[in-house]
Scaffold this motif. Structure first.
Motif: not given
Length: 192
Positions: A37-55
């Motif tokens: 399904s389209a949901k499965a495609y989205v779930g397996a897609a790479p995730v981009e995470v902004d780490i600038t705010g991680l203390e």
């Protein structure tokens, strides 16, 4: 007689055509049902995470493929502690771990850059969610605790690089997913 044969050929051709259309009409929805399904495609897609705010010293959680990913911004003191307890670990060199096949992951840091560790937040014993416990020698974990991840389900312990301690139910280090770093962003699910 010739008229009868022409008629028979016409009827056979019509039946064959109608049968082919019916087979295609049944097969198309069935084959479409087998596609993710389209949901499965989205779930397996790479995730981009902004780490600038991680203390420094803190952990953030993200989901990737429906599983928790732990990202910890390790301080200089945390990195120094990684050498202090290697004799307590089952696989300090990460030789039997599930991780990307790069030399950086077989070091004590198990990361592309020492400051940021990226781990699958699932205990390698029975799949529970370990807790992030960065403090050193808390009363409930003992004096030989140098900070890391503790699984409350069965007592497995992992250090701040996700390396498993000896004598606990888990036998394998926490898994490291494929990821890359671009500037201040982590891309989980995509290697460099």
């Amino acid at each position: 007689m010739e008229n009868l044969q022409t008629r028979r050929k016409f009827l056979l051709g019509t039946v064959a055509t109608m049968g082919s259309v019916a087979v295609v009409g049944v097969a198309v929805p069935f084959i479409s049902y087998l596609k993710p399904s389209a949901k499965a495609y989205v779930g397996a897609a790479p995730v981009e995470v902004d780490i600038t705010g991680l203390e420094m010293g803190r952990m953030m959680r993200k989901l990737w493929k429906g599983r928790p990913i732990f990202i910890v911004h390790r301080s200089k003191e945390m990195l120094e502690q990684l050498s202090a307890h290697e004799d307590l670990l089952a696989d300090s060199g990460s030789k039997n771990s599930t991780q990307p096949d790069k030399a950086e992951f077989k070091s004590k840091y198990r990361s592309l850059v020492p400051e940021f560790i990226v781990l699958l937040g699932v205990c390698t014993h029975l799949g529970c969610a370990p807790l992030y416990r960065p403090e050193i020698a808390p009363a409930d974990l003992g004096t030989d605790w140098y900070g890391g991840f503790y699984c409350p389900c069965h007592g497995s312990k992992f250090d701040l690089s996700g390396r498993v301690y000896k004598g606990v139910p888990a036998q394998i280090n926490l898994e490291i997913p494929e990821y890359s770093i671009q500037s201040n962003k982590l891309i989980i699910g995509k290697s460099a």
